[in-house]
Design a protein around this motif. Sequence first.
Motif, PDB file in Angstrom:
ATOM      1  N   GLU A  57       0.832  -1.204   0.000  1.00  0.00           N
ATOM      2  CA  GLU A  57       0.000   0.000   0.000  1.00  0.00           C
ATOM      3  C   GLU A  57       0.867   1.255   0.000  1.00  0.00           C
ATOM      4  O   GLU A  57       0.514   2.273  -0.570  1.00  0.00           O
ATOM      5  N   ASN A  58       2.036   1.168   0.645  1.00  0.00           N
ATOM      6  CA  ASN A  58       2.931   2.322   0.698  1.00  0.00           C
ATOM      7  C   ASN A  58       3.759   2.463  -0.570  1.00  0.00           C
ATOM      8  O   ASN A  58       4.589   3.357  -0.682  1.00  0.00           O
ATOM      9  N   GLY A  59       3.545   1.505  -1.492  1.00  0.00           N
ATOM     10  CA  GLY A  59       4.296   1.586  -2.741  1.00  0.00           C
ATOM     11  C   GLY A  59       5.723   1.144  -2.616  1.00  0.00           C
ATOM     12  O   GLY A  59       6.540   1.394  -3.500  1.00  0.00           O
ATOM     13  N   LYS A  60       6.054   0.486  -1.515  1.00  0.00           N
ATOM     14  CA  LYS A  60       7.436   0.048  -1.293  1.00  0.00           C
ATOM     15  C   LYS A  60       7.529  -1.447  -1.515  1.00  0.00           C
ATOM     16  O   LYS A  60       6.639  -2.197  -1.172  1.00  0.00           O
ATOM     17  N   SER A  61       8.622  -1.871  -2.068  1.00  0.00           N
ATOM     18  CA  SER A  61       8.899  -3.303  -2.169  1.00  0.00           C
ATOM     19  C   SER A  61       9.715  -3.687  -0.959  1.00  0.00           C
ATOM     20  O   SER A  61      10.763  -3.104  -0.696  1.00  0.00           O
ATOM     21  N   PRO A  62       9.259  -4.645  -0.158  1.00  0.00           N
ATOM     22  CA  PRO A  62       9.969  -5.016   1.050  1.00  0.00           C
ATOM     23  C   PRO A  62      11.408  -5.394   0.747  1.00  0.00           C
ATOM     24  O   PRO A  62      11.705  -6.030  -0.251  1.00  0.00           O
ATOM     25  N   ASN A 499       8.958 -13.811  -5.883  1.00  0.00           N
ATOM     26  CA  ASN A 499       7.581 -13.485  -6.271  1.00  0.00           C
ATOM     27  C   ASN A 499       7.553 -12.371  -7.310  1.00  0.00           C
ATOM     28  O   ASN A 499       6.816 -12.444  -8.301  1.00  0.00           O
ATOM     29  N   ASP A 500       8.339 -11.319  -7.080  1.00  0.00           N
ATOM     30  CA  ASP A 500       8.363 -10.193  -8.019  1.00  0.00           C
ATOM     31  C   ASP A 500       8.837 -10.635  -9.401  1.00  0.00           C
ATOM     32  O   ASP A 500       8.288 -10.228 -10.432  1.00  0.00           O
ATOM     33  N   LYS A 501       9.856 -11.490  -9.413  1.00  0.00           N
ATOM     34  CA  LYS A 501      10.394 -11.976 -10.685  1.00  0.00           C
ATOM     35  C   LYS A 501       9.347 -12.803 -11.431  1.00  0.00           C
ATOM     36  O   LYS A 501       9.132 -12.629 -12.632  1.00  0.00           O
ATOM     37  N   ALA A 502       8.678 -13.701 -10.702  1.00  0.00           N
ATOM     38  CA  ALA A 502       7.682 -14.574 -11.329  1.00  0.00           C
ATOM     39  C   ALA A 502       6.463 -13.789 -11.798  1.00  0.00           C
ATOM     40  O   ALA A 502       5.912 -14.055 -12.875  1.00  0.00           O
ATOM     41  N   LEU A 503       6.018 -12.799 -11.003  1.00  0.00           N
ATOM     42  CA  LEU A 503       4.858 -11.991 -11.396  1.00  0.00           C
ATOM     43  C   LEU A 503       5.135 -11.212 -12.676  1.00  0.00           C
ATOM     44  O   LEU A 503       4.225 -10.970 -13.480  1.00  0.00           O
ATOM     45  N   ASP A 595       7.154 -21.417  -8.401  1.00  0.00           N
ATOM     46  CA  ASP A 595       6.295 -22.549  -8.065  1.00  0.00           C
ATOM     47  C   ASP A 595       4.834 -22.117  -8.010  1.00  0.00           C
ATOM     48  O   ASP A 595       3.979 -22.672  -8.709  1.00  0.00           O
ATOM     49  N   PHE A 596       4.547 -21.122  -7.199  1.00  0.00           N
ATOM     50  CA  PHE A 596       3.152 -20.714  -7.053  1.00  0.00           C
ATOM     51  C   PHE A 596       2.667 -19.872  -8.232  1.00  0.00           C
ATOM     52  O   PHE A 596       1.604 -20.131  -8.801  1.00  0.00           O
ATOM     53  N   VAL A 597       3.446 -18.865  -8.614  1.00  0.00           N
ATOM     54  CA  VAL A 597       2.972 -17.885  -9.599  1.00  0.00           C
ATOM     55  C   VAL A 597       2.871 -18.482 -11.002  1.00  0.00           C
ATOM     56  O   VAL A 597       1.881 -18.272 -11.713  1.00  0.00           O
ATOM     57  N   LEU A 598       3.886 -19.234 -11.432  1.00  0.00           N
ATOM     58  CA  LEU A 598       3.880 -19.773 -12.802  1.00  0.00           C
ATOM     59  C   LEU A 598       3.428 -21.222 -12.871  1.00  0.00           C
ATOM     60  O   LEU A 598       3.181 -21.742 -13.958  1.00  0.00           O
ATOM     61  N   VAL A 633      -2.253 -13.743   0.232  1.00  0.00           N
ATOM     62  CA  VAL A 633      -3.264 -12.701   0.024  1.00  0.00           C
ATOM     63  C   VAL A 633      -2.706 -11.581  -0.845  1.00  0.00           C
ATOM     64  O   VAL A 633      -3.370 -11.090  -1.776  1.00  0.00           O
ATOM     65  N   VAL A 634      -1.470 -11.174  -0.567  1.00  0.00           N
ATOM     66  CA  VAL A 634      -0.851 -10.084  -1.328  1.00  0.00           C
ATOM     67  C   VAL A 634      -0.541 -10.517  -2.759  1.00  0.00           C
ATOM     68  O   VAL A 634      -0.795  -9.780  -3.723  1.00  0.00           O
ATOM     69  N   ILE A 635      -0.006 -11.739  -2.923  1.00  0.00           N
ATOM     70  CA  ILE A 635       0.340 -12.228  -4.267  1.00  0.00           C
ATOM     71  C   ILE A 635      -0.904 -12.295  -5.147  1.00  0.00           C
ATOM     72  O   ILE A 635      -0.875 -11.931  -6.332  1.00  0.00           O
ATOM     73  N   LEU A 636      -2.023 -12.743  -4.587  1.00  0.00           N
ATOM     74  CA  LEU A 636      -3.258 -12.836  -5.376  1.00  0.00           C
ATOM     75  C   LEU A 636      -3.732 -11.462  -5.831  1.00  0.00           C
ATOM     76  O   LEU A 636      -4.218 -11.295  -6.962  1.00  0.00           O
ATOM     77  N   LYS A 637      -3.613 -10.466  -4.948  1.00  0.00           N
ATOM     78  CA  LYS A 637      -4.009  -9.105  -5.337  1.00  0.00           C
ATOM     79  C   LYS A 637      -3.132  -8.587  -6.476  1.00  0.00           C
ATOM     80  O   LYS A 637      -3.606  -7.926  -7.406  1.00  0.00           O
TER      81      LYS A 637
END
Length: 765
Positions: A57-62, A499-503, A595-598, A633-637
């Motif tokens: 929400e803050n626009g930051k990547s952890p 996750n970021d790479k796969a998305l 694994d999850f994303v692709l 939850v975040v990945i699905l959004k």
Amino acid sequence: MDTKSHPKSIKLPDTVEVFGNLKNAKRFAIDIGGSLTKIAYYSTVSHRRVFYEAEKENGKSPSSEEDNLVYEVSEGARLHFIKFETKYIESCLDFVRVNLVNTREKMLGKVIKATGGGAYKYTELLQQKLGLSVDKEDEMSCLIKGCNFLLKNISDEAFMFQRHGNPEYKFQNADPNIFPYLLVNIGSGVSIMKCDSYERIGGTATGGGTFWGLGSLLTKAKGFDELLELAEKGDHRNVDMLVRDIYGGDYKTLGLPGDLIASSFGKAMHNHKDHTQFSEADLARSLLFTISNDVGQVASLYAMMHKLNKVYFGGYFLRNHPLSMHTVSFSINYWSKGQVQALFLRHEGYLGAIGAFLKGAEEYDADKYSWLENYAGSSGLRSPIPTQVLSEQGVPVDQLEIDRWESAVTYCPLLLDPANYVPDTVDLTQDTEAREYWLQLFEEILDKFAVRAIQSQPHSDTAKERAQKFKEKSISRLHYLKHQPFAFDPYLVQKQMDNDKALGLLAKRLEYLDGLEWCTRQETLISSVLAGNMFDWGAREVADLMENTDFGFNEARSKIQARPWLVDGLDEWIDRLKGPPHKCAAIFIDNSGMDFVLGILPFARELLQRGTKVILCANSAPALNDVTYLELVVILKQAATVCQIIHESLNKGTLLAMETAQGGPSLDLSRLNLDLAKAMSSHEVDLLVLEGMGRALHTNLLAKFTCECLKLAVIKNRWLATRLGGDTFSVLCKYERPNEVKGGESLKLKICPVPCTKETTKIHI
């Protein structure tokens, strides 16, 4: 939200902290016996975990920057149980009083629940030391309440004991119905209780007090444990008269073997003038057998009279002492002709204290919570006497800690036979070869875990020190498990990068899949799940590839076994898809990133397009690079911004994310999140998908279900692949219909150990 840096409270001392978190103690109970005292108290424990929603929400990547992380703070509960010899009660109460916040005044006017014979003797001392009013509780009802709590909440609590067996300890499966059973408490005397009705149905005056009293007269032993040690060294055959001493061998007419005891202490009756020929050790062992046989016979008679086949034993006479458990087990088995099981409890010494604590605090025993043993803060199944030391007073103690989970757990409603469900495919307590292999492997990869933990907190001054303590303590624990096989998320940044790479690749991957012909797409979707499953930081062979090469999704697909696979049910699965859609699929997911994303997401999307609801089930707590519920939850959004089908399914409620109440890479379906179990029933789940080695191979490979099940995994461990008859990166694609496992029929896939060489055992599929 707490935006402070990483907590520095990961405390891994050389020894377990005694009376942990006493400053936050809220409620006390005590069980005072003639020899041992147990103090129980409840404390609050603060937990912090990264709040993923806030980061996005803050626009930051952890990142690994500590100041950038936002934490969600929650307060948990922990039950503490401390056991020590009653002779040290005053020193321990002094320690409690001194270490309570705001001193004794904080407890004035409050109540301590007390049980056991000493509850009356030490009432004045408790009031004087702690300023608490003493509320006495019935000892028998406390024992039963404590036993019920342990059997319902603690994994592997009950076990059978077979002296010199392999293994000696055979832990019992969790049972959805713990009643009915008998509880035999062997204290000074013996009480036998039928626990579904809280009723004392019998007992005997020949108990632990008899053993201790007669032992003191017959030997120079100074205490109960010294008497047990003496019995370990003795040979009862020098004192007891056996059947063969009377008949010269077996009494075959009555079916009595020659080595059966015909008369306890029988050989002593002819030597009333000279007792010196009998050693004290022989006398102690004969006495132990006399008491144990009597208790076992009485207990087995009551069990058979009430048509019960489970008898749990507790009390200070046992104290998890091997010889005591052996003699009671032998007696029960002999007198019941094998119809009654003698069962023991890892924490039998705490039954009264747990029961007393729960009296008036029934909310802790409610169905809305579940409980897990905190192994880092518990003494475990070790010596029958206290082994740790309260340093300031020099008092030896043992302890048990149990953490509360806010979600209740239950059995998966789709299990065909919950009472006989065993999650583990291989029992490491019995399979020596497998146990040696896995424990050695865990020890070898501890260096990588420690390095990963340090990298996750680069600005912490204590990270290296804590990582080293973690490594030392873990190695110590693994060495212990080799001989006694019973008893914060460092991958956060890596998972976010994956996750970021796969998305970033998801849109192009979905476009490619949509362009394929139907049959080819179904095969490709399963192959993609398998390729994605290669991205597992917990598998050493794959971790080396990911660390040392540019390992991507295409490289993963090229590594896995070509068809036909080791277990190949793909054609049957595709044939099933030509029929009507499933109502609802529950998919238990594995790793983050590719694994999850692709892998899983495109597979789930295909099911959604067929009109099937999908429940994605993720861990509640982190384990390696496995997806957690909060991350899911975040990945699905994020995926919803890429795929309209996912976006619409989330809005309609046909795609759900739920947590499993699991905190490891395996899956125990006897402890499933209650809300998830209810959702599986209400949505009429008719397809289970178990993905990954931990969920589909190490556990649940042989599990039977009332619905269709698809088990998918790449076997990324060389030793295990060889044992299964394949090579590294062999594929498990096992599709089962419910009619294939009904009525106790054999599974098409069986694991049958057969001798391969003298050194190894091969598992055939």
